[in-house]
Design an enzyme around this catalytic site. Structure first.
Site, PDB file in Angstrom:
ATOM      1  N   CYS A 225     -24.921   4.316 -12.883  1.00  0.00           N
ATOM      2  CA  CYS A 225     -23.825   5.320 -12.768  1.00  0.00           C
ATOM      3  C   CYS A 225     -24.440   6.678 -13.730  1.00  0.00           C
ATOM      4  O   CYS A 225     -24.813   6.734 -14.838  1.00  0.00           O
ATOM      5  CB  CYS A 225     -22.690   4.948 -13.619  1.00  0.00           C
ATOM      6  SG  CYS A 225     -21.314   6.118 -13.765  1.00  0.00           S
TER       7      CYS A 225
ATOM      8  N   GLU B 282       0.853  -1.266  -0.278  1.00  0.00           N
ATOM      9  CA  GLU B 282      -0.032   0.064  -0.065  1.00  0.00           C
ATOM     10  C   GLU B 282       0.893   1.185  -0.145  1.00  0.00           C
ATOM     11  O   GLU B 282       0.362   2.289  -0.612  1.00  0.00           O
ATOM     12  CB  GLU B 282      -1.001   0.027   1.164  1.00  0.00           C
ATOM     13  CG  GLU B 282      -2.169  -0.983   0.925  1.00  0.00           C
ATOM     14  CD  GLU B 282      -3.032  -0.722  -0.314  1.00  0.00           C
ATOM     15  OE1 GLU B 282      -3.177   0.356  -0.428  1.00  0.00           O
ATOM     16  OE2 GLU B 282      -3.408  -1.503  -0.891  1.00  0.00           O
TER      17      GLU B 282
END
Length: 375
Positions: A214, A46
Protein backbone atom coordinates in the site's frame (compact mmCIF):
# COMPACT_ATOMS: atom_id res chain seq x y z
CA UNK A 1 5.11 4.24 -7.40
CA UNK A 2 1.73 2.62 -7.86
CA UNK A 3 0.38 -0.53 -6.23
CA UNK A 4 0.85 -2.70 -9.33
CA UNK A 5 4.56 -1.89 -9.50
CA UNK A 6 5.02 -2.76 -5.83
CA UNK A 7 3.25 -6.09 -6.29
CA UNK A 8 5.51 -7.01 -9.19
CA UNK A 9 8.64 -6.05 -7.33
CA UNK A 10 7.83 -8.10 -4.24
CA UNK A 11 6.22 -11.03 -6.08
CA UNK A 12 3.24 -11.10 -3.73
CA UNK A 13 -0.09 -12.81 -4.39
CA UNK A 14 -2.40 -10.51 -6.28
CA UNK A 15 -4.56 -8.04 -4.40
CA UNK A 16 -7.80 -9.99 -4.73
CA UNK A 17 -6.31 -13.27 -3.47
CA UNK A 18 -5.02 -11.67 -0.29
CA UNK A 19 -8.26 -9.80 0.25
CA UNK A 20 -10.43 -12.90 -0.23
CA UNK A 21 -8.24 -14.95 2.11
CA UNK A 22 -8.75 -12.28 4.75
CA UNK A 23 -12.48 -12.10 4.02
CA UNK A 24 -12.91 -15.85 4.47
CA UNK A 25 -11.76 -15.49 8.07
CA UNK A 26 -12.63 -11.94 9.09
CA UNK A 27 -15.30 -10.73 6.67
CA UNK A 28 -18.96 -10.16 7.39
CA UNK A 29 -20.90 -13.28 6.36
CA UNK A 30 -24.10 -12.88 8.38
CA UNK A 31 -25.60 -9.65 7.08
CA UNK A 32 -29.37 -10.08 6.63
CA UNK A 33 -29.34 -9.42 2.88
CA UNK A 34 -26.80 -12.20 2.40
CA UNK A 35 -29.18 -14.92 3.57
CA UNK A 36 -30.58 -15.49 1.01
CA UNK A 37 -28.66 -13.23 -1.34
CA UNK A 38 -31.38 -12.61 -3.92
CA UNK A 39 -31.47 -9.74 -6.40
CA UNK A 40 -34.45 -8.19 -4.60
CA UNK A 41 -32.82 -8.27 -1.16
CA UNK A 42 -29.44 -7.09 -2.45
CA UNK A 43 -31.10 -4.21 -4.32
CA UNK A 44 -32.99 -3.08 -1.20
CA UNK A 45 -29.83 -3.22 0.89
CA UNK A 46 -27.67 -1.38 -1.63
CA UNK A 47 -30.14 1.49 -1.90
CA UNK A 48 -30.35 1.72 1.89
CA UNK A 49 -26.57 1.65 2.16
CA UNK A 50 -26.17 4.73 -0.03
CA UNK A 51 -24.78 7.38 2.35
CA UNK A 52 -25.68 5.18 5.35
CA UNK A 53 -23.62 2.79 7.48
CA UNK A 54 -24.32 -0.94 7.74
CA UNK A 55 -25.03 -0.79 11.48
CA UNK A 56 -27.82 1.72 10.87
CA UNK A 57 -29.28 -0.11 7.88
CA UNK A 58 -29.66 -3.58 9.44
CA UNK A 59 -32.76 -2.85 11.55
CA UNK A 60 -34.40 -0.84 8.78
CA UNK A 61 -33.73 -3.63 6.29
CA UNK A 62 -35.22 -6.28 8.55
CA UNK A 63 -38.39 -4.25 9.15
CA UNK A 64 -38.65 -3.46 5.46
CA UNK A 65 -38.34 -7.09 4.36
CA UNK A 66 -40.79 -8.20 6.99
CA UNK A 67 -43.36 -5.77 5.58
CA UNK A 68 -42.41 -6.27 1.91
CA UNK A 69 -40.96 -9.79 1.61
CA UNK A 70 -41.35 -9.90 -2.18
CA UNK A 71 -41.04 -7.42 -5.01
CA UNK A 72 -44.78 -7.57 -5.68
CA UNK A 73 -45.52 -6.56 -2.09
CA UNK A 74 -43.42 -3.44 -2.43
CA UNK A 75 -44.77 -2.53 -5.87
CA UNK A 76 -48.38 -2.84 -4.69
CA UNK A 77 -47.88 -0.83 -1.49
CA UNK A 78 -48.87 2.83 -1.18
CA UNK A 79 -45.92 5.20 -1.13
CA UNK A 80 -46.98 6.33 2.36
CA UNK A 81 -46.29 2.83 3.69
CA UNK A 82 -42.81 2.85 2.16
CA UNK A 83 -42.00 6.31 3.54
CA UNK A 84 -43.27 5.33 6.99
CA UNK A 85 -40.81 2.44 7.16
CA UNK A 86 -38.05 4.67 5.81
CA UNK A 87 -38.71 7.41 8.37
CA UNK A 88 -35.49 8.28 10.20
CA UNK A 89 -33.16 6.74 7.60
CA UNK A 90 -32.88 10.01 5.71
CA UNK A 91 -32.30 10.80 2.01
CA UNK A 92 -35.98 10.14 1.30
CA UNK A 93 -35.56 10.37 -2.47
CA UNK A 94 -34.12 6.86 -2.11
CA UNK A 95 -37.44 5.57 -0.82
CA UNK A 96 -39.43 7.29 -3.57
CA UNK A 97 -37.07 5.94 -6.22
CA UNK A 98 -37.15 2.48 -4.66
CA UNK A 99 -40.93 2.42 -4.85
CA UNK A 100 -40.93 3.68 -8.45
CA UNK A 101 -38.31 1.12 -9.46
CA UNK A 102 -40.29 -1.68 -7.80
CA UNK A 103 -43.28 -0.83 -9.95
CA UNK A 104 -41.15 -0.86 -13.10
CA UNK A 105 -39.69 -4.26 -12.19
CA UNK A 106 -43.09 -5.67 -11.26
CA UNK A 107 -44.19 -4.90 -14.82
CA UNK A 108 -40.98 -5.68 -16.71
CA UNK A 109 -39.09 -8.16 -14.52
CA UNK A 110 -35.95 -7.92 -12.40
CA UNK A 111 -32.97 -6.90 -14.57
CA UNK A 112 -30.07 -9.27 -15.08
CA UNK A 113 -27.67 -6.85 -16.76
CA UNK A 114 -25.80 -3.75 -15.64
CA UNK A 115 -27.35 -1.52 -18.29
CA UNK A 116 -30.90 -2.44 -17.28
CA UNK A 117 -30.23 -1.85 -13.58
CA UNK A 118 -28.83 1.57 -14.49
CA UNK A 119 -32.10 2.41 -16.21
CA UNK A 120 -34.03 2.14 -12.94
CA UNK A 121 -34.75 5.16 -10.71
CA UNK A 122 -32.21 5.63 -7.93
CA UNK A 123 -29.66 3.13 -9.24
CA UNK A 124 -26.26 4.60 -10.07
CA UNK A 125 -23.15 2.97 -11.44
CA UNK A 126 -21.72 1.69 -8.14
CA UNK A 127 -25.09 0.45 -6.88
CA UNK A 128 -25.76 -1.37 -10.16
CA UNK A 129 -22.31 -2.95 -10.07
CA UNK A 130 -22.79 -4.10 -6.46
CA UNK A 131 -26.12 -5.70 -7.36
CA UNK A 132 -24.69 -7.50 -10.37
CA UNK A 133 -21.69 -8.77 -8.41
CA UNK A 134 -23.52 -9.82 -5.27
CA UNK A 135 -26.78 -11.13 -6.72
CA UNK A 136 -25.49 -12.59 -9.98
CA UNK A 137 -21.77 -13.12 -9.22
CA UNK A 138 -21.09 -11.17 -12.41
CA UNK A 139 -17.88 -9.22 -13.12
CA UNK A 140 -18.61 -5.65 -12.06
CA UNK A 141 -16.53 -2.99 -10.36
CA UNK A 142 -17.96 -1.01 -7.46
CA UNK A 143 -16.70 2.37 -6.33
CA UNK A 144 -18.55 3.47 -3.21
CA UNK A 145 -17.03 5.67 -0.52
CA UNK A 146 -15.22 2.82 1.22
CA UNK A 147 -13.71 1.52 -2.01
CA UNK A 148 -12.59 4.98 -3.09
CA UNK A 149 -10.72 5.38 0.19
CA UNK A 150 -9.05 1.96 -0.08
CA UNK A 151 -7.99 2.51 -3.68
CA UNK A 152 -6.74 6.05 -3.10
CA UNK A 153 -4.52 4.86 -0.27
CA UNK A 154 -3.35 1.65 -1.87
CA UNK A 155 -2.44 3.30 -5.17
CA UNK A 156 -1.24 6.55 -3.60
CA UNK A 157 -3.66 8.75 -5.56
CA UNK A 158 -3.39 12.18 -3.97
CA UNK A 159 -5.60 14.40 -6.11
CA UNK A 160 -8.92 15.55 -4.60
CA UNK A 161 -11.30 12.60 -4.45
CA UNK A 162 -14.21 14.72 -5.74
CA UNK A 163 -12.52 15.45 -9.10
CA UNK A 164 -13.82 13.59 -12.15
CA UNK A 165 -10.28 12.68 -13.19
CA UNK A 166 -9.59 11.23 -9.73
CA UNK A 167 -12.78 9.17 -9.78
CA UNK A 168 -11.83 7.83 -13.21
CA UNK A 169 -8.34 6.90 -11.95
CA UNK A 170 -9.80 5.21 -8.87
CA UNK A 171 -12.21 3.24 -11.05
CA UNK A 172 -9.37 1.95 -13.25
CA UNK A 173 -7.41 0.86 -10.19
CA UNK A 174 -10.48 -0.81 -8.67
CA UNK A 175 -11.22 -2.57 -11.95
CA UNK A 176 -7.65 -3.85 -12.21
CA UNK A 177 -8.04 -5.54 -8.81
CA UNK A 178 -11.46 -7.07 -9.48
CA UNK A 179 -11.12 -10.84 -10.02
CA UNK A 180 -13.03 -12.99 -12.52
CA UNK A 181 -14.31 -15.43 -9.90
CA UNK A 182 -15.96 -15.09 -6.47
CA UNK A 183 -17.32 -11.68 -7.47
CA UNK A 184 -19.97 -11.63 -4.75
CA UNK A 185 -17.44 -12.38 -2.04
CA UNK A 186 -14.87 -9.96 -3.42
CA UNK A 187 -17.39 -7.12 -3.58
CA UNK A 188 -18.38 -7.68 0.03
CA UNK A 189 -14.72 -8.06 1.00
CA UNK A 190 -13.58 -4.74 -0.45
CA UNK A 191 -16.48 -2.96 1.26
CA UNK A 192 -15.68 -4.72 4.54
CA UNK A 193 -12.03 -3.73 4.29
CA UNK A 194 -12.95 -0.06 3.98
CA UNK A 195 -15.61 -0.25 6.69
CA UNK A 196 -13.61 -2.16 9.31
CA UNK A 197 -9.86 -1.65 8.75
CA UNK A 198 -9.15 1.06 6.16
CA UNK A 199 -11.45 3.48 7.91
CA UNK A 200 -11.63 7.24 7.58
CA UNK A 201 -10.24 7.81 11.05
CA UNK A 202 -7.81 5.36 12.65
CA UNK A 203 -6.89 2.85 9.95
CA UNK A 204 -5.75 -0.52 11.28
CA UNK A 205 -2.90 -1.11 8.85
CA UNK A 206 -1.30 -3.81 11.01
CA UNK A 207 -4.26 -6.13 10.27
CA UNK A 208 -4.77 -5.10 6.64
CA UNK A 209 -4.18 -7.95 4.16
CA UNK A 210 -2.90 -5.58 1.45
CA UNK A 211 -0.84 -3.13 3.50
CA UNK A 212 2.53 -4.56 2.43
CA UNK A 213 2.22 -2.91 -0.99
CA UNK A 214 0.00 0.00 0.00
CA UNK A 215 1.58 3.25 -1.14
CA UNK A 216 -0.01 5.31 1.63
CA UNK A 217 1.19 2.87 4.30
CA UNK A 218 4.71 2.59 2.91
CA UNK A 219 5.09 6.36 2.57
CA UNK A 220 3.34 7.25 5.84
CA UNK A 221 0.45 9.04 4.14
CA UNK A 222 -2.51 7.02 5.44
CA UNK A 223 -3.83 9.93 7.48
CA UNK A 224 -3.49 12.30 4.51
CA UNK A 225 -5.20 10.14 1.87
CA UNK A 226 -7.59 10.48 0.27
CA UNK A 227 -7.40 14.24 -0.12
CA UNK A 228 -10.46 16.44 -0.41
CA UNK A 229 -11.12 19.94 -1.59
CA UNK A 230 -11.40 22.52 1.13
CA UNK A 231 -14.99 22.52 2.30
CA UNK A 232 -16.99 25.71 2.41
CA UNK A 233 -18.73 26.57 5.69
CA UNK A 234 -22.19 25.02 5.88
CA UNK A 235 -24.82 27.77 5.64
CA UNK A 236 -27.72 28.02 8.08
CA UNK A 237 -31.30 28.17 6.87
CA UNK A 238 -34.17 29.28 9.06
CA UNK A 239 -37.65 27.80 8.94
CA UNK A 240 -40.76 27.93 11.08
CA UNK A 241 -43.22 25.06 11.43
CA UNK A 242 -46.83 25.61 12.48
CA UNK A 243 -48.54 23.44 15.06
CA UNK A 244 -52.07 24.24 13.87
CA UNK A 245 -54.65 23.07 16.38
CA UNK A 246 -58.41 23.64 16.14
CA UNK A 247 -61.05 23.98 18.86
CA UNK A 248 -61.64 20.23 18.77
CA UNK A 249 -58.01 19.57 19.72
CA UNK A 250 -57.08 18.26 16.30
CA UNK A 251 -53.63 18.77 14.81
CA UNK A 252 -53.08 19.40 11.12
CA UNK A 253 -50.40 17.61 9.07
CA UNK A 254 -49.74 18.19 5.39
CA UNK A 255 -47.88 16.16 2.81
CA UNK A 256 -44.75 17.88 1.56
CA UNK A 257 -44.16 18.26 -2.19
CA UNK A 258 -42.78 15.11 -3.82
CA UNK A 259 -39.37 16.63 -4.59
CA UNK A 260 -36.93 18.45 -2.37
CA UNK A 261 -36.00 17.98 1.28
CA UNK A 262 -38.28 15.49 3.07
CA UNK A 263 -40.18 15.10 -0.20
CA UNK A 264 -43.48 13.26 0.13
CA UNK A 265 -43.35 13.05 3.94
CA UNK A 266 -46.08 14.18 6.31
CA UNK A 267 -45.09 17.26 8.24
CA UNK A 268 -46.26 20.34 10.07
CA UNK A 269 -46.85 23.21 7.62
CA UNK A 270 -43.63 25.17 7.12
CA UNK A 271 -42.86 28.69 6.09
CA UNK A 272 -39.63 30.60 5.63
CA UNK A 273 -39.64 34.16 6.95
CA UNK A 274 -39.18 36.83 4.31
CA UNK A 275 -35.80 38.46 4.73
CA UNK A 276 -36.00 41.31 7.25
CA UNK A 277 -34.50 43.87 4.92
CA UNK A 278 -37.38 43.36 2.48
CA UNK A 279 -39.95 44.41 5.09
CA UNK A 280 -37.74 46.54 7.31
CA UNK A 281 -38.49 44.64 10.54
CA UNK A 282 -38.06 40.93 11.17
CA UNK A 283 -41.22 40.57 13.25
CA UNK A 284 -43.24 42.02 10.37
CA UNK A 285 -41.44 39.63 8.05
CA UNK A 286 -42.47 36.59 10.08
CA UNK A 287 -46.02 37.80 10.55
CA UNK A 288 -46.46 38.38 6.80
CA UNK A 289 -45.03 34.98 5.88
CA UNK A 290 -47.15 33.21 8.51
CA UNK A 291 -50.28 34.97 7.32
CA UNK A 292 -49.52 34.01 3.73
CA UNK A 293 -49.24 30.37 4.79
CA UNK A 294 -52.48 30.37 6.80
CA UNK A 295 -54.51 32.29 4.23
CA UNK A 296 -54.61 29.34 1.84
CA UNK A 297 -56.90 27.51 4.28
CA UNK A 298 -59.04 30.53 5.36
CA UNK A 299 -58.57 29.74 9.04
CA UNK A 300 -60.14 31.87 11.75
CA UNK A 301 -56.97 32.40 13.78
CA UNK A 302 -57.45 32.83 17.51
CA UNK A 303 -54.84 34.97 19.25
CA UNK A 304 -51.16 35.20 18.47
CA UNK A 305 -48.74 32.50 17.35
CA UNK A 306 -46.66 31.20 20.26
CA UNK A 307 -43.26 29.53 19.95
CA UNK A 308 -43.38 26.15 21.70
CA UNK A 309 -40.24 24.35 20.52
CA UNK A 310 -37.02 24.72 18.56
CA UNK A 311 -34.57 22.32 16.95
CA UNK A 312 -31.56 22.13 14.67
CA UNK A 313 -31.18 19.50 11.98
CA UNK A 314 -28.09 19.01 9.84
CA UNK A 315 -28.47 18.19 6.17
CA UNK A 316 -25.58 17.48 3.82
CA UNK A 317 -25.39 21.04 2.52
CA UNK A 318 -26.89 23.20 5.26
CA UNK A 319 -27.96 23.42 8.87
CA UNK A 320 -31.69 23.89 9.49
CA UNK A 321 -32.45 26.20 12.40
CA UNK A 322 -36.14 25.72 13.10
CA UNK A 323 -38.79 26.82 15.52
CA UNK A 324 -42.30 25.46 16.02
CA UNK A 325 -45.18 27.84 16.67
CA UNK A 326 -48.60 26.92 17.99
CA UNK A 327 -51.47 28.55 16.15
CA UNK A 328 -54.98 28.01 17.43
CA UNK A 329 -57.81 28.21 14.94
CA UNK A 330 -61.57 27.88 15.10
CA UNK A 331 -63.09 24.53 14.20
CA UNK A 332 -62.36 24.34 10.52
CA UNK A 333 -65.48 23.68 8.49
CA UNK A 334 -63.37 21.95 5.85
CA UNK A 335 -61.32 19.96 8.36
CA UNK A 336 -61.51 16.65 6.59
CA UNK A 337 -58.75 14.43 5.35
CA UNK A 338 -57.58 14.84 1.76
CA UNK A 339 -54.67 13.21 -0.08
CA UNK A 340 -52.42 16.03 1.17
CA UNK A 341 -53.99 17.12 4.48
CA UNK A 342 -54.77 15.01 7.53
CA UNK A 343 -56.12 15.90 10.98
CA UNK A 344 -55.27 14.00 14.16
CA UNK A 345 -56.51 14.34 17.69
CA UNK A 346 -53.54 14.47 20.05
CA UNK A 347 -54.69 11.29 21.81
CA UNK A 348 -54.57 9.44 18.48
CA UNK A 349 -50.97 10.42 17.72
CA UNK A 350 -49.23 7.45 19.43
CA UNK A 351 -51.06 5.00 17.17
CA UNK A 352 -50.81 7.17 14.06
CA UNK A 353 -47.14 8.16 14.11
CA UNK A 354 -45.67 4.72 13.26
CA UNK A 355 -47.94 4.58 10.21
CA UNK A 356 -46.74 7.90 8.80
CA UNK A 357 -43.60 8.86 6.99
CA UNK A 358 -42.37 11.82 9.03
CA UNK A 359 -39.12 13.81 9.17
CA UNK A 360 -37.16 12.63 12.19
CA UNK A 361 -37.22 15.92 14.17
CA UNK A 362 -40.94 16.38 13.51
CA UNK A 363 -41.68 12.80 14.55
CA UNK A 364 -39.73 13.36 17.77
CA UNK A 365 -41.65 16.55 18.52
CA UNK A 366 -45.04 14.95 17.84
CA UNK A 367 -44.15 11.97 20.02
CA UNK A 368 -43.46 14.37 22.86
CA UNK A 369 -46.76 16.17 22.17
CA UNK A 370 -48.67 12.91 22.52
CA UNK A 371 -47.44 12.38 26.09
CA UNK A 372 -49.96 13.87 28.54
CA UNK A 373 -48.54 16.61 30.74
CA UNK A 374 -48.45 15.96 34.47
CA UNK A 375 -50.74 18.17 36.52
Amino acid sequence: MIAHEIQTATNQPVFSERLLAWFDVHGRHDLPWQQPRTAYRVWISEVMLQQTQVATVIDYFNRFIQRFPQLGDLAAAPLDDVLALWSGLGYYARARNLHAAARVMAAEGIPDSLVHWLALPGVGASTAAAIMAQAFDAPATILDGNVKRVMARHAGIDTPIEQASTIQALYHVAKSHTPTTRLADYTQAIMDLGATLCTRGQANCARCPVSTDCVAYLTDQVAQLPTRRARKPIPTRRAIFLHIEDDAGRLMLIRRPPSGIWGGLWCLPEYTPIEAQELQQSQHSESAARQAMLSQWSFAVQGEAVEIAAFEHRFTHYLLNATIERVRVGTYSYAQDTPDVRWFHVCDLPAALPQLGLPKPIARFLADCSVPLEE
